[in-house]
Design a protein around this motif. Sequence first.
Motif, PDB file in Angstrom:
ATOM      1  N   ASP A   1       0.823  -1.225   0.000  1.00 57.47           N
ATOM      2  CA  ASP A   1       0.000   0.000   0.000  1.00 57.47           C
ATOM      3  C   ASP A   1       0.849   1.265   0.000  1.00 57.47           C
ATOM      4  O   ASP A   1       0.416   2.312  -0.493  1.00 57.47           O
ATOM      5  N   GLN A   2       2.054   1.165   0.547  1.00 63.06           N
ATOM      6  CA  GLN A   2       2.920   2.337   0.638  1.00 63.06           C
ATOM      7  C   GLN A   2       3.408   2.797  -0.739  1.00 63.06           C
ATOM      8  O   GLN A   2       3.879   3.915  -0.893  1.00 63.06           O
TER       9      GLN A   2
ATOM     10  N   ARG B   1       1.416   2.696  -3.528  1.00 62.14           N
ATOM     11  CA  ARG B   1       0.218   2.871  -4.351  1.00 62.14           C
ATOM     12  C   ARG B   1       0.434   3.904  -5.463  1.00 62.14           C
ATOM     13  O   ARG B   1       0.059   3.687  -6.620  1.00 62.14           O
ATOM     14  N   GLY B   2       1.041   5.019  -5.135  1.00 64.31           N
ATOM     15  CA  GLY B   2       1.220   6.098  -6.108  1.00 64.31           C
ATOM     16  C   GLY B   2       2.077   5.688  -7.292  1.00 64.31           C
ATOM     17  O   GLY B   2       1.818   6.103  -8.431  1.00 64.31           O
ATOM     18  N   ILE B   3       3.095   4.865  -7.048  1.00 58.62           N
ATOM     19  CA  ILE B   3       3.986   4.428  -8.128  1.00 58.62           C
ATOM     20  C   ILE B   3       3.211   3.588  -9.141  1.00 58.62           C
ATOM     21  O   ILE B   3       3.352   3.773 -10.354  1.00 58.62           O
TER      22      ILE B   3
ATOM     23  N   GLY C   1       0.023   3.716  -9.723  1.00 57.82           N
ATOM     24  CA  GLY C   1      -0.909   4.589 -10.422  1.00 57.82           C
ATOM     25  C   GLY C   1      -0.263   5.345 -11.572  1.00 57.82           C
ATOM     26  O   GLY C   1      -0.876   5.552 -12.629  1.00 57.82           O
ATOM     27  N   LYS C   2       1.011   5.743 -11.383  1.00 57.74           N
ATOM     28  CA  LYS C   2       1.705   6.486 -12.437  1.00 57.74           C
ATOM     29  C   LYS C   2       1.917   5.645 -13.686  1.00 57.74           C
ATOM     30  O   LYS C   2       2.074   6.180 -14.786  1.00 57.74           O
TER      31      LYS C   2
ATOM     32  N   ASP D   1      -4.517   0.069 -12.039  1.00 60.20           N
ATOM     33  CA  ASP D   1      -5.580   0.335 -11.066  1.00 60.20           C
ATOM     34  C   ASP D   1      -5.202  -0.401  -9.782  1.00 60.20           C
ATOM     35  O   ASP D   1      -5.421  -1.613  -9.642  1.00 60.20           O
ATOM     36  N   TYR D   2      -4.635   0.317  -8.818  1.00 60.36           N
ATOM     37  CA  TYR D   2      -4.069  -0.321  -7.630  1.00 60.36           C
ATOM     38  C   TYR D   2      -5.132  -1.054  -6.818  1.00 60.36           C
ATOM     39  O   TYR D   2      -4.881  -2.176  -6.331  1.00 60.36           O
TER      40      TYR D   2
END
Length: 550
Positions: free
Chosen positions: A11-12, A14-16, A18-19, A23-24
Motif C-alpha cells: 500500500d505504501q 500505491r502512487g507508483i 498509479g503512475k 488500477d491499484y
Amino acid sequence: MKDFMVLKILDQFRGIFGKFGVDYDVMRKILQVKLIMDGRRVPTIMSNSSKKKDETKNKDENKFIKSLWVYGLLGIIMLPFVLMGENYIFQMGVVFGILMFMITSSLISDFSSVLLDIRDKNIIFSKPVHSKTLSMAKTIHIFIYMFFITISVTGIPLLAALIKHGIAFFLLFLLELILMDLLIVVITALLYLFVLKFFDGEKLKDIINYVQIGLSITIAVGYQLLIRLFNFVDFTIAFTPKWWQYFIVPIWYGAPFEVLLHGNHNVHYITFSILAVLVPIVSIMMYIKLMPSFERNLQKLANNSMKGKTGKRTILGGVAKLICSGREEKTFFRFAFDMMKNEREFKLKVYPSLGFALIFPFIFIFNGLRDDGFESIASSRLYLNIYFCALLIPSVVMMLKYSGKYKGAWIYRVAPLKDMVPIFKGALKAFIVRLLLPVYVIESVLFLSIFGVRIIPDLFVVFLVMLLFIVICFWMFGRSLPFSEAYETAQQSEGLMIIPLMFMLGALAGVHYACSLVGYGVYVYMAIVLLLNVVAWKKGLSIGWDKLNK
C-alpha cells in the motif's frame, strides 16, 4: 476477507503503480484473492491426517510459507563467503551468483506456469479490468513468493552480514536482493514475451520449453564463468576487470559493496554498480509498457490446433511393440507419452531439469581442461561424470503423479486390469523414451568423441544403473498412479527426498568407479546390475490397489 501484511507494505507504493496506469485497488483485490487461494491448497499428506479438523480451522494458513525453513538450510552454503575477509567483489559476486542460480531455477521450474497462466482471463476479463492491471497482479504475486524464497535462503547470511560487517553492509545486501529478484522475474517475463510475439499455437509451447532448457544451461554455465573471473595466487584473490565481464550479472551486485563501503572508485566498479540499479528499473518500466501486449499474446497458448502426424504415431507404435509386453502396457505407454508431450504445466516444471542434465556432466570436464591438457582428460575416468544425466530422474519421477487433468484418474479404477503393473511400467517406459533416452544418447555421443570407444561398456553400465535408479525413485516417491494428483498437492518434503537419492546415485557411481579399476570388473558390474534390473522391473512395480498412496 483476510488481509495480509505484504499487501499493507505494498500500500505504501500505491502512487507508483498509479503512475504506470495500474488500477491499484483492483490489483490489490486480485492479489488478496490469490494469496487466500494459495493458503487453501492443502498437501495430500495433510488431508489424510488426523489433524484434518485443525487444518479446516486454519484453512487460510499458507503451507508454502510454513515450508520456507527448507530454503533456510540451503542458505548455509553462502555463509563462508559472507564471513570471509573483506574482498567484497569476490565474496558478494559469488553469493549473488549462487542466489541467481537458485532463484532463477525456482522461477522457471515452479512459477513459469503462473506467469503463463491464461485461466484468469475467463473470470477477470469479463469484468472492467485492464490487462495491465492483471499482468501486474500476476507479476507481483510471483515476486512476493520469490522474495519469500530469497529472504529464507539469505536469512542466515543476512544475520551473519549484520554481525560481521555492520548495518550499512546489511542494508545494501537487502536492497540488492530486492533489485535482483525484480530483475530475474522481469527478464524472464520479457523473454517469454519475445517468444510469444513471434510464435503461435503448439509451436509456441515447444519454443517456451526450449527457452526453459536454454535458461537452465545459461545459468549453470554463467555460474562457472563467475568463478573463473577471479585468480587465486598464494591465497590472494585477484580480480582484473575486463569488458566482457559486464555480461556477468552477479558481478554487478558485488561492485556496490566495494564502491560504497571500501571507497573504491574504479570506473569499472562504478559502472557495475550503476548497472545493478539501472537495469532492473529500466526492465520493470519496459515490462509495464509491454504488459497489454504480453496478455494479448498469452492467448496464443489457448490455440491447441495440431496437424496430424501419422508418421510419428507409427514410429511410436513400433517403439511400444518393441519395449512393452501386453496390450495394456502398450496402451498406458502411449497414454503417458502423450501426456508428457502435450501437458504444458508438466513440461514447465520438468524441462528445466533437462537443461541441467545436459550441462552438468561437462562441468567437471571443463574444470579439468583448465588444469590438464585434452589428452590427459581423454585418458582419464572423467567419463563417469555422465552419471550427472541421472539428475533429472528423481524430479521427473516425482512429477509423474501430478497433472492438470488429474480428475480423469477415475479411468484407472474402471479399467479391466488384473493389477497395476502395466500402468506403472507403461508410464516409466514412456519417461525413458520421451525424456531420458534423448538426453543420454546426446551425452553418450559427445562423451564417445572425447574419450573414445573404450567407454562403450561403461556407457551400457550407466544406462542399466539409471534404469535401476528409476525403480528406486518410484518406490521413494510413494508409488502413486501416474497423472492422478493435482499440482497444488505437491509436498515440500518430497523435494527433500531427492537428497538421499543423490547420495544413493553417487554410491552406485562409486561402485562403478571401483569396478573400473579391476580387470573385467565393469563387465561383472554390468551383469549384476542387469540381474537387479530384471528383478526390480518384474517385482518392484507389482503393487496392490490397497498399497497405493491415497
